[in-house]
Design a protein around this motif. Structure first.
Motif, PDB file in Angstrom:
ATOM      1  N   ALA A 194      -6.657   4.937   7.632  1.00 11.24           N
ATOM      2  CA  ALA A 194      -6.192   4.318   6.382  1.00 11.24           C
ATOM      3  C   ALA A 194      -7.352   3.655   5.660  1.00 11.24           C
ATOM      4  CB  ALA A 194      -5.113   3.285   6.692  1.00 11.24           C
ATOM      5  N   GLU A 195      -7.146   3.455   4.365  1.00 10.36           N
ATOM      6  CA  GLU A 195      -8.075   2.623   3.611  1.00 10.36           C
ATOM      7  C   GLU A 195      -7.307   1.400   3.150  1.00 10.36           C
ATOM      8  OE1 GLU A 195     -11.313   4.941   1.114  1.00 10.36           O
ATOM      9  OE2 GLU A 195      -9.534   6.142   1.492  1.00 10.36           O
ATOM     10  N   MET A 196      -7.980   0.260   3.189  1.00  6.60           N
ATOM     11  CA  MET A 196      -7.270  -0.960   2.815  1.00  6.60           C
ATOM     12  C   MET A 196      -7.724  -1.464   1.452  1.00  6.60           C
ATOM     13  SD  MET A 196      -6.857  -4.577   4.777  1.00  6.60           S
ATOM     14  CE  MET A 196      -8.098  -5.669   4.157  1.00  6.60           C
ATOM     15  N   ASP A 197      -6.737  -1.796   0.632  1.00  9.32           N
ATOM     16  CA  ASP A 197      -6.999  -2.458  -0.645  1.00  9.32           C
ATOM     17  C   ASP A 197      -6.547  -3.911  -0.521  1.00  9.32           C
ATOM     18  OD1 ASP A 197      -7.595   0.073  -1.563  1.00  9.32           O
ATOM     19  OD2 ASP A 197      -5.660   0.360  -2.571  1.00  9.32           O
ATOM     20  N   ILE A 198      -7.188  -4.786  -1.289  1.00  2.00           N
ATOM     21  CA  ILE A 198      -6.649  -6.151  -1.408  1.00  2.00           C
ATOM     22  C   ILE A 198      -6.250  -6.365  -2.862  1.00  2.00           C
ATOM     23  CG2 ILE A 198      -7.961  -7.199   0.479  1.00  2.00           C
ATOM     24  CD1 ILE A 198      -9.810  -8.399  -1.776  1.00  2.00           C
ATOM     25  N   SER A 199      -5.310  -7.278  -3.075  1.00  2.00           N
ATOM     26  CA  SER A 199      -4.941  -7.614  -4.451  1.00  2.00           C
ATOM     27  C   SER A 199      -6.196  -8.149  -5.132  1.00  2.00           C
ATOM     28  CB  SER A 199      -3.817  -8.645  -4.455  1.00  2.00           C
ATOM     29  OG  SER A 199      -4.144  -9.723  -3.583  1.00  2.00           O
ATOM     30  N   CYS A 200      -6.452  -7.677  -6.343  1.00  2.00           N
ATOM     31  CA  CYS A 200      -7.714  -7.995  -7.041  1.00  2.00           C
ATOM     32  C   CYS A 200      -7.918  -9.510  -7.083  1.00  2.00           C
ATOM     33  CB  CYS A 200      -7.671  -7.421  -8.454  1.00  2.00           C
ATOM     34  SG  CYS A 200      -9.132  -7.833  -9.411  1.00  2.00           S
ATOM     35  N   GLY A 250      -4.179  -9.728  -9.184  1.00  2.00           N
ATOM     36  CA  GLY A 250      -3.258  -8.591  -9.031  1.00  2.00           C
ATOM     37  C   GLY A 250      -2.566  -8.185 -10.326  1.00  2.00           C
ATOM     38  N   LYS A 251      -2.878  -8.912 -11.426  1.00  2.00           N
ATOM     39  CA  LYS A 251      -2.205  -8.586 -12.704  1.00  2.00           C
ATOM     40  C   LYS A 251      -2.787  -7.345 -13.357  1.00  2.00           C
ATOM     41  CE  LYS A 251      -1.136 -13.360 -13.925  1.00  2.00           C
ATOM     42  NZ  LYS A 251      -2.290 -14.026 -13.262  1.00  2.00           N
ATOM     43  N   GLY A 252      -4.041  -7.039 -13.028  1.00  2.00           N
ATOM     44  CA  GLY A 252      -4.709  -5.908 -13.676  1.00  2.00           C
ATOM     45  C   GLY A 252      -5.780  -6.396 -14.623  1.00  2.00           C
ATOM     46  N   CYS A 253      -7.042  -5.970 -14.390  1.00  2.00           N
ATOM     47  CA  CYS A 253      -8.150  -6.390 -15.254  1.00  2.00           C
ATOM     48  C   CYS A 253      -9.195  -5.275 -15.233  1.00  2.00           C
ATOM     49  CB  CYS A 253      -8.728  -7.717 -14.754  1.00  2.00           C
ATOM     50  SG  CYS A 253      -9.577  -7.585 -13.161  1.00  2.00           S
ATOM     51  N   PRO A 254     -10.242  -5.388 -16.066  1.00  2.00           N
ATOM     52  CA  PRO A 254     -11.239  -4.301 -16.061  1.00  2.00           C
ATOM     53  C   PRO A 254     -11.861  -4.088 -14.679  1.00  2.00           C
ATOM     54  CG  PRO A 254     -11.597  -5.770 -17.918  1.00  2.00           C
ATOM     55  CD  PRO A 254     -10.546  -6.408 -17.076  1.00  2.00           C
ATOM     56  N   PHE A 255     -12.001  -5.177 -13.905  1.00  2.00           N
ATOM     57  CA  PHE A 255     -12.651  -5.059 -12.599  1.00  2.00           C
ATOM     58  C   PHE A 255     -11.869  -4.139 -11.658  1.00  2.00           C
ATOM     59  CE2 PHE A 255     -13.685  -6.528  -8.289  1.00  2.00           C
ATOM     60  CZ  PHE A 255     -15.065  -6.388  -8.326  1.00  2.00           C
ATOM     61  N   LYS A 264      -9.760  -1.972 -12.713  1.00  2.00           N
ATOM     62  CA  LYS A 264      -9.370  -0.871 -13.609  1.00  2.00           C
ATOM     63  C   LYS A 264      -7.875  -0.906 -13.908  1.00  2.00           C
ATOM     64  CE  LYS A 264     -13.161   2.117 -12.181  1.00  2.00           C
ATOM     65  NZ  LYS A 264     -13.485   1.768 -10.792  1.00  2.00           N
ATOM     66  N   GLY A 265      -7.378  -2.106 -14.053  1.00  2.00           N
ATOM     67  CA  GLY A 265      -5.977  -2.281 -14.451  1.00  2.00           C
ATOM     68  C   GLY A 265      -4.962  -2.062 -13.347  1.00  2.00           C
ATOM     69  N   THR A 266      -5.443  -1.739 -12.120  1.00  2.00           N
ATOM     70  CA  THR A 266      -4.479  -1.403 -11.052  1.00  2.00           C
ATOM     71  C   THR A 266      -3.992  -2.645 -10.290  1.00  2.00           C
ATOM     72  OG1 THR A 266      -6.206  -1.161  -9.392  1.00  2.00           O
ATOM     73  CG2 THR A 266      -5.630   0.818 -10.657  1.00  2.00           C
ATOM     74  N   GLY A 267      -4.779  -3.721 -10.330  1.00  2.00           N
ATOM     75  CA  GLY A 267      -4.404  -4.912  -9.562  1.00  2.00           C
ATOM     76  C   GLY A 267      -4.877  -4.848  -8.119  1.00  2.00           C
ATOM     77  N   TRP A 268      -5.490  -3.732  -7.703  1.00  2.00           N
ATOM     78  CA  TRP A 268      -5.942  -3.569  -6.314  1.00  2.00           C
ATOM     79  C   TRP A 268      -7.415  -3.148  -6.257  1.00  2.00           C
ATOM     80  CZ3 TRP A 268      -2.614  -4.998  -2.546  1.00  2.00           C
ATOM     81  CH2 TRP A 268      -1.246  -5.024  -2.850  1.00  2.00           C
ATOM     82  N   VAL A 269      -8.130  -3.597  -5.224  1.00  2.00           N
ATOM     83  CA  VAL A 269      -9.501  -3.100  -5.006  1.00  2.00           C
ATOM     84  C   VAL A 269      -9.673  -2.701  -3.537  1.00  2.00           C
ATOM     85  CG1 VAL A 269     -10.753  -4.240  -6.895  1.00  2.00           C
ATOM     86  CG2 VAL A 269     -10.267  -5.521  -4.816  1.00  2.00           C
ATOM     87  N   GLU A 270     -10.374  -1.594  -3.359  1.00  2.00           N
ATOM     88  CA  GLU A 270     -10.537  -1.062  -2.002  1.00  2.00           C
ATOM     89  C   GLU A 270     -11.617  -1.858  -1.265  1.00  2.00           C
ATOM     90  OE1 GLU A 270     -11.829   3.072  -1.896  1.00  2.00           O
ATOM     91  OE2 GLU A 270     -12.761   2.534   0.020  1.00  2.00           O
TER      92      GLU A 270
END
Ligand code: DAH
Length: 339
Positions: free
Chosen positions: A253-259, A264-269, A271-277
């Motif tokens: 698996a790959e784990m993402d954390i809430s940005c 987690g709302k979504g931002c440019p960092f 890419k609007g998804t609210g998650w980062v790997e």
């Protein structure tokens, strides 16, 4: 004559000078050829013969005392002078500037500390490795693209001497020597033949974690991951696992954390998804356990690996990976308060 000598003796004993010029004036006054003591010496001729002995003694004493006093004053000026020349008493007491830990060292330490609290101990392995520890033992197929010249630095074109491309090699090194329970955290530098840019470098840092024991399950992995994410980022951090593939874990698996920038709302960092790997993980493939002499019917384990640069970027928003290896003091100083 004796009265005169006595008067001079008292004068001389209390003689003071504020600086070298004043002192020189005193020397001239008393000791020079035309000075007062020399004058007394000249008068000595006229002293009655029966008094010569006594007067002579006092006269010599006066001369000696004067000379000593002048030397004494001179020495005190010299001392003051050296202090003024060599010491700046207004400087801070400790002029050596203390260095600070590199941001990657800070984050590495923090990751190791968090896993340390879960009972993991640090293990390290060599950066110059062989094919077995980096690839074959970890279930990489003979034709796996990661072995390709594009990725791996081989030394002197020898396919069996290479710079490790990941710290997963330390898993094998430890499992070959030690039977479970194994609970290790392996920080270290890794190398890949990549073009250097703001987001890739030919060397970077990883931390690998491995836990092998009886009855280790995916639930144990998930619990450790959640604990890590909350400790590393914030108690509000959420995690999400996406199915993935690594040769050495099954399932993977790959784990993402809430940005951690927008929560987690979504931002440019993000890419609007609210998650980062942030990392890869999975249950250690039974083939890997067997390759290292561990009975896969008795034992199971989980493993995970993450890039320290990636975690540091998330924590401190460092935009350009190259900053980490440029040793720009202005960049490094910004981490002073985190030390
Ligand atoms: N070795 C992988 C890499 O270099 C990272 C990794 C993924 C390590 C999954 C693991 C794991 O232990 O289970 O990208």
């Amino acid at each position: 004559m004796l009265d005169k000598i006595n008067a001079l003796l008292q004068e001389v004993e209390q003689m003071k000078a504020a600086n070298a010029e004043e002192l020189e004036a005193l020397r001239i006054k008393y000791l020079s050829k035309k000075g007062e003591i020399s004058a007394l010496m000249n008068d000595f001729r006229n002293v009655a013969a029966d008094q010569k002995r006594e007067v002579g003694k006092y006269l010599n004493q006066l001369k000696e005392t004067t000379q000593n006093r002048i030397n004494e004053l001179k020495a005190s000026f010299e001392n003051v002078q050296t202090i003024n020349d060599d010491l700046d008493l207004t400087r801070t007491a400790y002029p050596i500037e203390l260095g600070t830990r590199h941001p990657l060292s800070l984050v590495k330490k923090e990751i190791c500390d968090i896993f340390g609290r879960l009972g993991f101990s640090i293990a390290e392995g060599p950066e110059i490795e062989d094919d077995w520890h980096v690839f074959s033992s970890l279930n990489f197929a003979e034709d796996h693209p990661a072995r390709d010249m594009q990725d791996t630095f081989f030394i002197q074109h020898n396919p069996d001497v290479l710079l490790r491309t990941h710290t997963s090699s330390v898993q094998t090194r430890v499992m070959e020597k030690q039977q479970p329970p194994i609970r290790i955290i392996c920080p270290g530098r890794v190398y890949r033949n990549e073009a250097i840019s703001y987001r890739a470098h030919c060397f970077f840092h990883q931390v690998e974690a491995l836990y092998v024991d009886k009855n280790v399950s995916f639930a144990d992995l998930k619990q450790a991951l959640l604990f890590f994410a909350k400790e590393m980022f914030s108690p509000e951090t959420k995690i999400r696992l996406r199915p993935s593939y690594f040769p050495f874990t099954e399932p993977s698996a790959e784990m993402d954390i809430s940005c951690n920038i927008c929560g987690g709302k979504g931002c440019p960092f993000c890419k609007g998804t609210g998650w980062v790997e942030i990392l890869g993980c999975g249950m250690v493939d039974p083939n890997v356990l067997e390759n290292c002499g561990i009975d896969s019917k008795v034992y199971s384990g989980y493993a995970l690996g993450m890039g320290i640069e990636r975690i540091t970027n998330l924590k401190y928003q460092v935009k350009d990976l190259r900053m980490f290896s440029e040793n720009d003091i202005r960049f490094l100083r910004q981490f002073e308060s985190a030390n």
